[in-house]
Design an enzyme around this catalytic site. Structure first.
Site, PDB file in Angstrom:
ATOM      1  N   HIS A  38      -9.155 -25.528 -13.869  1.00  0.00           N
ATOM      2  CA  HIS A  38     -10.196 -25.826 -12.886  1.00  0.00           C
ATOM      3  C   HIS A  38     -11.304 -26.547 -13.628  1.00  0.00           C
ATOM      4  CE1 HIS A  38     -13.372 -25.534  -9.944  1.00  0.00           C
ATOM      5  NE2 HIS A  38     -14.156 -25.160 -10.940  1.00  0.00           N
ATOM      6  N   LYS A  40      -6.180 -21.633 -16.079  1.00  0.00           N
ATOM      7  CA  LYS A  40      -5.562 -20.823 -15.031  1.00  0.00           C
ATOM      8  C   LYS A  40      -4.424 -19.970 -15.598  1.00  0.00           C
ATOM      9  CE  LYS A  40      -6.798 -24.038 -11.328  1.00  0.00           C
ATOM     10  NZ  LYS A  40      -6.328 -24.674 -10.073  1.00  0.00           N
ATOM     11  N   GLU A  88     -21.257 -22.637 -10.473  1.00  0.00           N
ATOM     12  CA  GLU A  88     -20.039 -22.013 -11.017  1.00  0.00           C
ATOM     13  C   GLU A  88     -20.296 -21.364 -12.374  1.00  0.00           C
ATOM     14  OE1 GLU A  88     -16.997 -25.023 -10.865  1.00  0.00           O
ATOM     15  OE2 GLU A  88     -16.878 -24.912  -8.673  1.00  0.00           O
TER      16      GLU A  88
HETATM   17  P1  IDP Z   1      -9.321 -29.452  -7.723  1.00  0.00           P
HETATM   18  O1  IDP Z   1      -8.900 -28.239  -8.508  1.00  0.00           O
HETATM   19  O2  IDP Z   1      -8.618 -30.703  -8.218  1.00  0.00           O
HETATM   20  O3  IDP Z   1     -10.817 -29.608  -7.625  1.00  0.00           O
HETATM   21  P2  IDP Z   1      -9.356 -28.476  -4.960  1.00  0.00           P
HETATM   22  O4  IDP Z   1      -9.058 -29.315  -3.742  1.00  0.00           O
HETATM   23  O5  IDP Z   1     -10.752 -28.020  -5.170  1.00  0.00           O
HETATM   24  O6  IDP Z   1      -8.780 -29.288  -6.235  1.00  0.00           O
HETATM   25  O7  IDP Z   1      -8.391 -27.226  -4.879  1.00  0.00           O
HETATM   26  C1  IDP Z   1      -8.578 -26.147  -5.739  1.00  0.00           C
HETATM   27  C2  IDP Z   1      -7.230 -25.652  -6.216  1.00  0.00           C
HETATM   28  O8  IDP Z   1      -6.464 -25.205  -5.084  1.00  0.00           O
HETATM   29  C3  IDP Z   1      -6.364 -26.709  -6.869  1.00  0.00           C
HETATM   30  O9  IDP Z   1      -6.696 -26.911  -8.228  1.00  0.00           O
HETATM   31  C4  IDP Z   1      -4.989 -26.133  -6.674  1.00  0.00           C
HETATM   32  O10 IDP Z   1      -4.711 -25.109  -7.628  1.00  0.00           O
HETATM   33  C5  IDP Z   1      -5.096 -25.503  -5.292  1.00  0.00           C
HETATM   34  N1  IDP Z   1      -4.641 -26.411  -4.234  1.00  0.00           N
HETATM   35  C6  IDP Z   1      -5.323 -27.457  -3.718  1.00  0.00           C
HETATM   36  N2  IDP Z   1      -4.596 -28.067  -2.771  1.00  0.00           N
HETATM   37  C7  IDP Z   1      -3.442 -27.369  -2.666  1.00  0.00           C
HETATM   38  C8  IDP Z   1      -2.266 -27.500  -1.843  1.00  0.00           C
HETATM   39  O11 IDP Z   1      -2.151 -28.392  -0.986  1.00  0.00           O
HETATM   40  N3  IDP Z   1      -1.275 -26.589  -2.039  1.00  0.00           N
HETATM   41  C9  IDP Z   1      -1.369 -25.594  -2.970  1.00  0.00           C
HETATM   42  N4  IDP Z   1      -2.443 -25.433  -3.758  1.00  0.00           N
HETATM   43  C10 IDP Z   1      -3.456 -26.316  -3.614  1.00  0.00           C
HETATM   44 MG    MG Z   2     -12.180 -28.362  -6.669  1.00  0.00          MG
END
Ligand code: IDP
Ligand code: MG
Length: 155
Positions: free
Chosen positions: A115, A9, A126
């Site tokens: 990610h 990122k 993806e």
């Molecule tokens: P992951 O990356 O661990 O799979 P996801 O729930 O898919 O998590 O969320 C994607 C991305 O969105 C996260 O990596 C993070 O950068 C962002 N994100 C997720 N939840 C939050 C939040 O509550 N606040 C701010 N950013 C968040």
């Molecule tokens: Mg995710």
């Protein structure tokens, strides 16, 4: 052999950690079979994070993913989707175990370094979203016999 998508990122690019994070995947014994730097446009961010588009933090997340280019990689290995998720650690860097990438490099829920695809099906989608088929390389078995037992990999 299983494949997953990893994005480094913008926080990685800003902090000059590209090499350091890539090194962790190489040291683990995973193989990078595609890699590029690209700027994620609106459509790409919206598709990639479609499960979050109604969240209040989505505009901030989108801006953070477009702050600089990202580095996208396709990584290959046995059970690589699960292994790379484990290497990444839980989403919030403050909660991620020390020793994981997020646990070692992030203090943030959003600016969490990498990610990583969360399942084999998602990984396929993806990888196709970020790479054309001809941008993903196959190059023989290299040091497979140093990384895996003979009965762990199909001939
Ligand atoms: P992951 O990356 O661990 O799979 P996801 O729930 O898919 O998590 O969320 C994607 C991305 O969105 C996260 O990596 C993070 O950068 C962002 N994100 C997720 N939840 C939050 C939040 O509550 N606040 C701010 N950013 C968040
Ligand atoms: Mg995710």
């Amino acid at each position: 052999m299983e494949r997953t998508l990893v994005l480094l990122k913008p926080s990685v690019i800003k902090r000059g950690l590209i090499g350091e994070i890539i090194t962790r995947f190489e040291r683990k014994g995973l193989r990078i079979i595609a890699m590029k730097m690209l700027w994620m446009n609106d459509q790409l961010v919206e598709e990639h994070y479609s499960h979050l588009k109604d969240k209040p933090f989505f505009p901030n997340l989108k801006a953070s993913m477009q702050a600089t280019p990202v580095v996208a990689m396709c990584i290959e290995g046995l059970e690589v989707v699960r292994v790379v998720r484990a290497m990444a650690g839980v989403t919030n860097g403050r909660n991620a175990a020390i020793g994981t990438i997020r646990g070692d490099y992030s203090m943030s829920n959003q600016q969490n370094i990498v990610h990583a695809s969360d399942g084999v099906y998602a990984a396929g989608e993806e990888i196709a979203r970020f790479f054309k088929p001809e941008e993903v390389f196959e190059f023989g078995d290299l040091n497979f016999n140093a990384l895996y037992a003979v009965d762990e990999v199909e001939a």
